[in-house]
Design a protein around this motif. Structure first.
Motif, PDB file in Angstrom:
ATOM      1  N   LYS A   1       0.963  -1.473  -0.234  1.00 50.32           N
ATOM      2  CA  LYS A   1      -0.135  -0.207   0.224  1.00 50.32           C
ATOM      3  C   LYS A   1       0.818   1.420  -0.024  1.00 50.32           C
ATOM      4  CE  LYS A   1      -2.393  -0.868   4.124  1.00 50.32           C
ATOM      5  NZ  LYS A   1      -1.520  -2.474   3.761  1.00 50.32           N
ATOM      6  N   GLY A   2       1.672   1.334   1.101  1.00 48.52           N
ATOM      7  CA  GLY A   2       2.933   2.567   0.670  1.00 48.52           C
ATOM      8  C   GLY A   2       3.384   3.045  -0.096  1.00 48.52           C
ATOM      9  N   THR A   3       4.153   1.732  -0.870  1.00 47.22           N
ATOM     10  CA  THR A   3       4.153   2.011  -2.481  1.00 47.22           C
ATOM     11  C   THR A   3       4.482   2.681  -3.150  1.00 47.22           C
ATOM     12  OG1 THR A   3       6.205  -0.195  -1.363  1.00 47.22           O
ATOM     13  CG2 THR A   3       5.992   0.807  -3.519  1.00 47.22           C
ATOM     14  N   GLN A   4       2.698   1.873  -3.459  1.00 46.04           N
ATOM     15  CA  GLN A   4       1.754   2.466  -4.381  1.00 46.04           C
ATOM     16  C   GLN A   4       1.441   3.710  -4.228  1.00 46.04           C
ATOM     17  OE1 GLN A   4       1.136   0.647  -7.387  1.00 46.04           O
ATOM     18  NE2 GLN A   4       2.792  -1.141  -6.832  1.00 46.04           N
ATOM     19  N   CYS A   5       1.056   4.087  -2.984  1.00 51.61           N
ATOM     20  CA  CYS A   5       1.073   5.430  -2.426  1.00 51.61           C
ATOM     21  C   CYS A   5       2.141   6.478  -3.290  1.00 51.61           C
ATOM     22  CB  CYS A   5      -0.011   5.512  -1.133  1.00 51.61           C
ATOM     23  SG  CYS A   5      -1.095   4.772  -1.372  1.00 51.61           S
ATOM     24  N   GLN A   6       2.780   5.758  -2.478  1.00 51.14           N
ATOM     25  CA  GLN A   6       3.999   6.491  -2.716  1.00 51.14           C
ATOM     26  C   GLN A   6       4.222   7.427  -4.223  1.00 51.14           C
ATOM     27  OE1 GLN A   6       7.792   5.334  -1.044  1.00 51.14           O
ATOM     28  NE2 GLN A   6       7.174   5.974   0.899  1.00 51.14           N
ATOM     29  N   MET A   7       4.478   6.270  -5.073  1.00 48.27           N
ATOM     30  CA  MET A   7       4.468   6.512  -6.396  1.00 48.27           C
ATOM     31  C   MET A   7       3.056   7.304  -6.718  1.00 48.27           C
ATOM     32  SD  MET A   7       5.333   2.584  -7.536  1.00 48.27           S
ATOM     33  CE  MET A   7       5.744   2.686  -9.026  1.00 48.27           C
ATOM     34  N   LEU A   8       2.101   7.102  -6.723  1.00 45.20           N
ATOM     35  CA  LEU A   8       0.830   7.493  -6.677  1.00 45.20           C
ATOM     36  C   LEU A   8       1.071   9.070  -6.706  1.00 45.20           C
ATOM     37  CD1 LEU A   8      -1.965   7.324  -8.225  1.00 45.20           C
ATOM     38  CD2 LEU A   8      -2.564   8.146  -5.786  1.00 45.20           C
ATOM     39  N   THR A   9       1.444   9.492  -5.569  1.00 41.20           N
ATOM     40  CA  THR A   9       2.263  10.918  -4.955  1.00 41.20           C
ATOM     41  C   THR A   9       3.016  11.156  -6.045  1.00 41.20           C
ATOM     42  OG1 THR A   9       1.930  10.266  -2.874  1.00 41.20           O
ATOM     43  CG2 THR A   9       3.292  12.590  -2.906  1.00 41.20           C
TER      44      THR A   9
ATOM     45  N   ILE B   1      -6.821  -5.183  -7.360  1.00 38.87           N
ATOM     46  CA  ILE B   1      -5.996  -5.670  -8.420  1.00 38.87           C
ATOM     47  C   ILE B   1      -5.401  -6.660  -8.099  1.00 38.87           C
ATOM     48  CG2 ILE B   1      -6.799  -3.019  -9.224  1.00 38.87           C
ATOM     49  CD1 ILE B   1      -3.707  -2.320  -7.977  1.00 38.87           C
ATOM     50  N   ASP B   2      -4.209  -6.566  -7.841  1.00 38.56           N
ATOM     51  CA  ASP B   2      -3.545  -8.082  -8.133  1.00 38.56           C
ATOM     52  C   ASP B   2      -2.006  -7.431  -7.741  1.00 38.56           C
ATOM     53  OD1 ASP B   2      -1.988 -10.077  -7.503  1.00 38.56           O
ATOM     54  OD2 ASP B   2      -2.086 -11.041  -9.826  1.00 38.56           O
ATOM     55  N   GLY B   3      -1.790  -7.582  -6.195  1.00 38.14           N
ATOM     56  CA  GLY B   3      -0.548  -7.512  -5.654  1.00 38.14           C
ATOM     57  C   GLY B   3       0.407  -7.906  -5.992  1.00 38.14           C
ATOM     58  N   GLY B   4       0.220  -9.215  -6.449  1.00 40.00           N
ATOM     59  CA  GLY B   4       1.186 -10.168  -6.579  1.00 40.00           C
ATOM     60  C   GLY B   4       2.610  -9.967  -7.527  1.00 40.00           C
ATOM     61  N   ARG B   5       2.174  -8.715  -8.181  1.00 41.56           N
ATOM     62  CA  ARG B   5       2.810  -8.724  -8.994  1.00 41.56           C
ATOM     63  C   ARG B   5       4.740  -7.264  -8.805  1.00 41.56           C
ATOM     64  NH1 ARG B   5      -1.007  -6.845 -13.079  1.00 41.56           N
ATOM     65  NH2 ARG B   5      -2.311  -5.990 -11.722  1.00 41.56           N
ATOM     66  N   THR B   6       5.027  -7.115  -9.908  1.00 42.59           N
ATOM     67  CA  THR B   6       5.380  -6.011  -9.568  1.00 42.59           C
ATOM     68  C   THR B   6       5.598  -4.703  -9.362  1.00 42.59           C
ATOM     69  OG1 THR B   6       6.382  -5.203 -11.774  1.00 42.59           O
ATOM     70  CG2 THR B   6       7.725  -7.148 -11.277  1.00 42.59           C
ATOM     71  N   GLU B   7       6.181  -4.143  -9.117  1.00 40.65           N
ATOM     72  CA  GLU B   7       5.750  -2.714  -7.943  1.00 40.65           C
ATOM     73  C   GLU B   7       4.668  -1.784  -9.282  1.00 40.65           C
ATOM     74  OE1 GLU B   7       8.569  -0.798  -6.093  1.00 40.65           O
ATOM     75  OE2 GLU B   7       9.006  -2.212  -4.778  1.00 40.65           O
ATOM     76  N   GLU B   8       6.101  -2.339 -10.611  1.00 41.99           N
ATOM     77  CA  GLU B   8       5.431  -1.061 -11.835  1.00 41.99           C
ATOM     78  C   GLU B   8       4.163  -1.945 -12.269  1.00 41.99           C
ATOM     79  OE1 GLU B   8       8.476  -2.389 -10.984  1.00 41.99           O
ATOM     80  OE2 GLU B   8       9.442  -0.134 -10.764  1.00 41.99           O
ATOM     81  N   GLU B   9       4.198  -3.237 -12.468  1.00 39.62           N
ATOM     82  CA  GLU B   9       2.629  -4.105 -12.486  1.00 39.62           C
ATOM     83  C   GLU B   9       1.915  -3.750 -12.013  1.00 39.62           C
ATOM     84  OE1 GLU B   9       4.638  -7.728 -15.072  1.00 39.62           O
ATOM     85  OE2 GLU B   9       4.709  -7.695 -13.201  1.00 39.62           O
ATOM     86  N   VAL B  10       2.129  -3.527 -10.799  1.00 37.47           N
ATOM     87  CA  VAL B  10       0.429  -3.331  -9.784  1.00 37.47           C
ATOM     88  C   VAL B  10       0.186  -2.310  -9.620  1.00 37.47           C
ATOM     89  CG1 VAL B  10       0.037  -3.319  -7.917  1.00 37.47           C
ATOM     90  CG2 VAL B  10       1.410  -4.824  -8.469  1.00 37.47           C
TER      91      VAL B  10
END
Ligand code: ADP
Length: 191
Positions: A17-25, A169-178
């Protein structure tokens, strides 16, 4: 037009969650509000709240709903919120918090747009958490947090689903794919 928009990210501890949110920001400027980060900062700064919650954090238990709701409500009154919109990470974690969130958002004229569940299985997240090496990530605390997730937080998936604002969404993939999925869910829902 509401004053601002609110997204919520759901998923087990260690689901990214944190990683995806950081990328979103970085990409969109939407403000990432992580209640875990807020609490850890309070502990670090040895504020009154920090002293109050330190033991709870170390044990893997949840901080009380009332205190959490107060902290969140206070954070949401800051001016950056209405300017950029927010994504909540780690809140709500109980049905009481979710009900309170509705009230808080209404008062501030913030629209709850979408909850995104990052789906990663139990076995996978335990391994990830042991690897990230946060000081509160002892094996015991991890076990307790995942137990509480199933009991208190997983029911929120149904709660958001009933409101018609849940996607998984399927979180079992690479950070970029997710992230590709994550971003497109956010963008589609804002159109
Ligand atoms: P994790 O996802 O690994 O639990 P977080 O950073 O989201 O990590 O949270 C760390 C800790 O902070 C939690 O174990 C809990 O004690 C506390 N916490 C964070 N958010 C909440 C919340 N909304 N309600 C209660 N406790 C919370």
């Amino acid at each position: 037009m509401p004053a601002a928009v609110c997204f919520v990210v759901l998923g087990r501890q260690g689901s990214g969650k944190g990683t995806q949110c950081q990328m979103l920001t970085e990409r969109t400027g939407i403000i990432h509000i992580s209640t875990g980060d807020m609490l850890r900062a309070a502990v670090e700064a040895e504020t009154q709240v920090g002293k109050q919650v330190k033991e709870v954090l170390d044990s893997g238990e949840l901080v009380g709903d009332e205190l959490m709701c107060e902290l969140l409500a206070e954070r949401l009154t800051k001016s950056d919120v209405s300017k950029n919109g927010i994504i909540l990470d780690g809140f709500p974690r109980t049905t009481q918090q979710a009900e309170a969130l509705i009230q808080i958002l209404e008062k501030l004229d913030i629209e709850m747009v979408l909850a995104i569940n990052i789906d990663v299985k139990n076995e996978a997240v335990i391994e990830r958490m042991l690897l990230r090496g946060r000081t509160d990530d002892t094996e015991e605390a991890i076990k307790r947090r995942l137990e509480l997730y199933e009991k208190q937080t997983a029911p929120l998936l149904e709660w958001f689903n009933e409101k018609g604002i849940l996607v998984s969404i399927d979180g079992g993939r690479t950070e970029e794919e997710v992230f590709e999925d994550f971003l497109s869910q956010i963008e589609n829902s804002s159109n």
